[in-house]
Design an enzyme around this catalytic site. Structure first.
Site, PDB file in Angstrom:
ATOM      1  N   HIS A 260       0.834  -1.200   0.000  1.00 45.14           N
ATOM      2  CA  HIS A 260       0.000   0.000   0.000  1.00 45.14           C
ATOM      3  C   HIS A 260       0.870   1.252   0.000  1.00 45.14           C
ATOM      4  O   HIS A 260       2.078   1.188   0.217  1.00 45.14           O
ATOM      5  CB  HIS A 260      -0.927   0.029   1.223  1.00 45.14           C
TER       6      HIS A 260
ATOM      7  N   LYS B 207      -0.465   4.700   4.589  1.00 39.19           N
ATOM      8  CA  LYS B 207      -1.354   3.756   5.262  1.00 39.19           C
ATOM      9  C   LYS B 207      -0.856   3.486   6.672  1.00 39.19           C
ATOM     10  O   LYS B 207       0.320   3.167   6.885  1.00 39.19           O
ATOM     11  CB  LYS B 207      -1.469   2.455   4.478  1.00 39.19           C
TER      12      LYS B 207
END
Length: 229
Positions: A119, A123
């Protein structure tokens, strides 16, 4: 249909707003048919209270929730329709179904399961909610709880039979990559999903909101959404 967003200025809130018009859905502050929450764990109780007071279904796409949050949602589902979705992509919902099927056939004595996710750099939780969701899908297939190995580091490590390993990668602007690896004797099966933009999550969230509209009280998942398509 009308929906209200708990965090309209967040990344997902903006993506949903951009996709809503094409889906024939209006974003409103009051008088919504469905309440949509992609905010933060600490905001969940307020979202539940609002949904209960307005007697409208609640879609929760927030990640990083714990067992206490799960209990709050389960309690609320006695009075309203609640859908918790660690990932609202329809493709990920189908991936979870495939993972369950594969885990049912590929037993733990010969096949190991590892989940790798990537990600963007901002995140805040790891492993991702989607990775953990896929791990639960594998457990359902095998009909048993697994030991979760959330990150290996050190020497002299050994792998337990039946455990599920997780690895998290963070960097850049990756919207979300997930690989579920079934590692067996002399062969590997890799089930993958690649998110190229948040638009897929927004479209899936709107599909889920339409599913919830007018739904009876209960606790629902994205599996229910794709089953109804």
């Amino acid at each position: 249909m009308k929906i209200a967003l708990i965090a309209p200025d967040g990344r997902m809130g903006r993506a949903i707003t951009e996709s809503a018009a094409a889906a024939g859905i209006e974003i409103v502050d009051t008088g919504a048919d469905v309440l949509v929450d992609f905010s933060a764990p600490q905001a969940l109780r307020g979202s539940i209270d609002r949904a209960l007071s307005e007697n409208v279904p609640l879609l929760v796409g927030t990640t990083g929730l714990d067992e206490g949050h799960d209990q709050l949602l389960a309690d609320a589902s006695a009075d309203i329709a609640v859908l918790r979705a660690p990932n609202t992509s329809l493709g990920v919902a189908l991936l979870a179904d495939l993972v369950t099927r594969a885990a049912r056939i590929l037993g733990p004595d010969e096949w190991d399961i590892e989940i790798v996710e990537a990600h963007h750099r901002h995140k805040a939780d790891a492993p991702s909610g989607t990775a953990l969701h896929l791990g639960l899908a594998a457990e359902r297939g095998r009909g048993e709880d697994a030991h979760d190995e959330l990150g290996r580091c050190g020497t002299g490590l050994s792998r337990e039979t039946g455990e599920i390993g997780y690895a998290a990668v963070r960097g850049g602007t990756v919207a979300g990559d997930h690989d579920v690896l079934f590692l067996g004797p002399d062969e590997r099966l890799i089930l993958s999903h690649r998110a190229e933009s948040r638009a897929i999550f927004a479209r899936g969230a709107l599909t889920a909101a339409k599913f919830l509209h007018g739904r009876d009280p209960g606790l629902y998942t994205m599996a229910d959404v794709i089953a109804a398509e």
